[in-house]
Motif scaffolding. Structure first.
Motif, PDB file in Angstrom:
ATOM      1  N   ASP A  68      20.817 -17.892  20.504  1.00 23.37           N
ATOM      2  CA  ASP A  68      20.316 -17.961  19.123  1.00 23.37           C
ATOM      3  C   ASP A  68      21.189 -18.848  18.243  1.00 23.37           C
ATOM      4  N   LEU A  69      22.486 -18.902  18.549  1.00 23.15           N
ATOM      5  CA  LEU A  69      23.405 -19.688  17.716  1.00 23.15           C
ATOM      6  C   LEU A  69      23.457 -21.162  18.117  1.00 23.15           C
ATOM      7  N   GLY A  70      22.862 -21.500  19.259  1.00 25.75           N
ATOM      8  CA  GLY A  70      22.837 -22.899  19.666  1.00 25.75           C
ATOM      9  C   GLY A  70      23.899 -23.297  20.668  1.00 25.75           C
ATOM     10  N   VAL A  71      24.589 -22.315  21.269  1.00 25.18           N
ATOM     11  CA  VAL A  71      25.498 -22.639  22.372  1.00 25.18           C
ATOM     12  C   VAL A  71      24.663 -23.237  23.501  1.00 25.18           C
ATOM     13  N   ARG A  72      25.115 -24.337  24.060  1.00 26.76           N
ATOM     14  CA  ARG A  72      24.327 -25.015  25.081  1.00 26.76           C
ATOM     15  C   ARG A  72      24.640 -24.522  26.501  1.00 26.76           C
TER      16      ARG A  72
END
Length: 259
Positions: A68-72
């Protein structure tokens, strides 16, 4: 759809402000040494496998929050090459738990666009466990969301030996083709790593307060930031993850340069 911080962290404890997180500086790649399952179980007079089972919810929570936070890339250290030394019933139970959990979770991960891959030598694993990981990869390999990397039967020293052998073979082949003896390069070496094509971890989190890397990603963590929390893995939740990210964002990453 980008989810708001209020949605991701709906009920923060006192003194923890999700709005302090800079979403433009969320690390691209996070690696987690999930430690403390056994101690969590011992504190409750339970067997160690119950601690491993309790840790599954922490894995779910961390995957969901990181995505959800955008960690890839999120790499979780599930089973090391040294973990075979544990009691046989614990190892057998873990292998069964891996298979059942992967089969139970893969549809949900796929629906969220998460891609699942493994690093490590899967050949000694029971057939059902290997097949569960292989099936997860085949189902999710074309997803474009976060990549969940499960390190299983993984050891950093063994990976370095493996990459060194591959590098030597490549150098010897090039020498045969060109007649020149070429010095190995970092790029050649990295092509032999399990993590080839993945970014090095920006942040390594270790739970349970232990201050060691435990043979994890020894090449890749050369310039990673480390955050150690005393929280035992089954008690690790999105708010502990947020605390780790906030500490990471407070660091000045110089990569050997001048501040």
């Amino acid at each position: 759809m980008v989810k708001s911080l209020d949605y991701i962290f709906p009920d923060p404890p006192a003194g923890l402000d999700p709005a302090a997180l800079d979403r433009t500086r969320v690390p691209e790649s996070v690696a987690v040494i999930m430690d403390g399952n056994g101690r969590w179980a011992k504190k409750r007079a339970l067997n160690r496998l119950r601690g491993h089972k309790a840790g599954i919810e922490a894995v779910r929570e961390t995957i969901r929050c990181a995505s959800d936070l955008g960690v890839r890339y999120l790499t979780i250290y599930s089973f090391s090459t040294e973990n075979w030394k544990r009691p046989e019933d614990e190892v057998v139970g873990l292998m069964d738990l891996f298979a059942k959990t992967m089969l139970a979770e893969v549809d949900g991960l796929h629906a969220e666009g998460v891609r699942v891959r493994t690093i490590g030598d899967l050949s000694p694993l029971p057939a059902e466990t290997r097949e569960a990981f292989d099936a997860a990869w085949e189902k999710t390999r074309d997803n474009e969301g976060m990549t969940l990397v499960v390190a299983v039967n993984y050891g950093g020293r063994q990976e370095i030996l493996r990459a060194t052998a591959a590098c030597m073979r490549e150098a010897a082949l090039m020498a045969e083709e060109t007649g020149e003896v070429l010095e190995p390069t970092e790029e050649m070496f990295e092509r032999g790593l399990y993590t080839c094509g993945m970014p090095d971890p920006d942040l390594v989190i270790r739970t349970s307060g232990e201050m060691r890397v435990s043979n994890f990603l020894l090449w890749q963590i050369a310039y990673s930031e480390f955050v150690v929390t005393d929280t035992l893995w089954p008690d690790f939740d999105r708010y502990e993850f947020l605390r780790c990210l906030l500490e990471y964002q407070g660091r000045n990453r110089r990569f050997g340069g001048v501040a």
